[in-house]
Structure formats: C-alpha cells, structure tokens
Design a protein around this motif. Structure first.
Motif, short mmCIF file in Angstrom:
data_model
loop_
_atom_site.label_atom_id
_atom_site.label_comp_id
_atom_site.label_asym_id
_atom_site.label_seq_id
_atom_site.Cartn_x
_atom_site.Cartn_y
_atom_site.Cartn_z
N GLN A 135 0.81 -1.22 0.00
CA GLN A 135 0.00 0.00 0.00
C GLN A 135 0.85 1.27 0.00
O GLN A 135 0.52 2.23 -0.70
CB GLN A 135 -0.94 -0.02 1.21
N LYS A 136 1.93 1.28 0.75
CA LYS A 136 2.77 2.49 0.82
C LYS A 136 3.29 2.88 -0.56
O LYS A 136 3.23 4.04 -0.95
CB LYS A 136 3.93 2.28 1.78
N ALA A 137 3.82 1.90 -1.29
CA ALA A 137 4.37 2.20 -2.61
C ALA A 137 3.27 2.60 -3.59
O ALA A 137 3.46 3.52 -4.40
CB ALA A 137 5.15 1.00 -3.15
N CYS A 138 2.12 1.95 -3.52
CA CYS A 138 1.01 2.32 -4.41
C CYS A 138 0.59 3.77 -4.17
O CYS A 138 0.42 4.53 -5.12
CB CYS A 138 -0.17 1.38 -4.22
N TRP A 139 0.47 4.16 -2.89
CA TRP A 139 0.08 5.55 -2.59
C TRP A 139 1.20 6.52 -2.94
O TRP A 139 0.94 7.66 -3.33
CB TRP A 139 -0.36 5.70 -1.15
N ALA A 140 2.44 6.11 -2.83
CA ALA A 140 3.54 6.98 -3.24
C ALA A 140 3.49 7.21 -4.75
O ALA A 140 3.68 8.34 -5.23
CB ALA A 140 4.88 6.37 -2.83
N ILE A 141 3.20 6.16 -5.51
CA ILE A 141 3.07 6.31 -6.96
C ILE A 141 1.91 7.26 -7.28
O ILE A 141 2.05 8.15 -8.12
CB ILE A 141 2.88 4.94 -7.63
N ARG A 142 0.80 7.09 -6.59
CA ARG A 142 -0.34 7.99 -6.80
C ARG A 142 0.04 9.43 -6.47
O ARG A 142 -0.34 10.35 -7.19
CB ARG A 142 -1.51 7.54 -5.92
N SER A 143 0.83 9.62 -5.43
CA SER A 143 1.28 10.97 -5.06
C SER A 143 2.09 11.59 -6.19
O SER A 143 1.91 12.76 -6.54
CB SER A 143 2.11 10.93 -3.78
N TRP A 144 2.99 10.82 -6.78
CA TRP A 144 3.79 11.32 -7.89
C TRP A 144 2.91 11.60 -9.11
O TRP A 144 3.08 12.62 -9.79
CB TRP A 144 4.91 10.35 -8.26
N LEU A 145 1.94 10.73 -9.38
CA LEU A 145 1.06 10.96 -10.52
C LEU A 145 0.32 12.28 -10.41
O LEU A 145 0.04 12.92 -11.43
CB LEU A 145 0.08 9.79 -10.68
#
Length: 108
Positions: free
Chosen positions: A91-101
């Motif tokens: 979940q942390k990496a998925c939300w980090a990717i979303r943050s960058w998007l």
C-alpha cells in the motif's frame, strides 16, 4: 511512510502532511519508473499499450479507482490487462506512486 499494509484505505493518506506528501512524491517517481513505466510510459505518457495515467481524476476524485486497480489489477473476459500489484508493491508504494502521478496530471 504511513499507512500500514494491513488495511487498505481509499484515499491517499500522504496528502494530509505536506512534508510527507513531498517525500512520497519522490519515492513514487522512482517506484513508478521501476514498476509502471514499461506499460504506462515514461513520465506517465502512454505509448498506447496502457492508459495514460496523467489523465486520472486528480486527488481524492481518482484515489479509490487508482488504489483498487493498483491493488487488484484489471481482468476483462479472462484476460489480464494489468496484474495485481498490491501484494508486490504494498500500500505504501502504491500511494507513493499515486502521489507522484498528481504532479504530472494533465487536463488535456
């Protein structure tokens, strides 16, 4: 970075703190490049293989769709269009990717 990976949330928890959000964006840029770019394109500019992620609904409007797709992938008519990445990335990496998007979003 928070949250834990036990209970998946439907909105980006990193947006609540600007410093954490900025850190998540940097981590997300790297994670995107390593895990998503081969299908979704460098800088989220799709070459036609997969959706162009710059056009996702911004912020909370697109969070639930994004995390469901990241976590569970996409299958239609028995064909895998995107593998589930939740167990791979967490979940942390998925939300980090979303943050960058969020930083590369485009309206056009």
């Amino acid at each position: 970075l928070q949250p834990n990976n036990d209970t998946w949330v439907t909105k980006n928890p990193f947006r609540a703190d600007p410093q954490v959000y900025a850190k998540a964006q940097k981590i997300g840029e790297s994670a995107y490049g390593q895990n998503c770019a081969r299908c979704h394109g460098l800088e989220a500019i799709s070459g036609g293989i997969a959706p162009d992620l710059r056009y996702l609904d911004v912020k909370e409007d697109g969070d639930e769709w994004f995390i469901q797709r990241c976590h569970h992938g996409s299958v239609r008519d028995g064909k895998v269009y995107m593998p589930p990445m939740g167990d791979v990335l967490g979940q942390k990496a998925c939300w980090a990717i979303r943050s960058w998007l969020d930083t590369v979003h485009s309206d056009s």
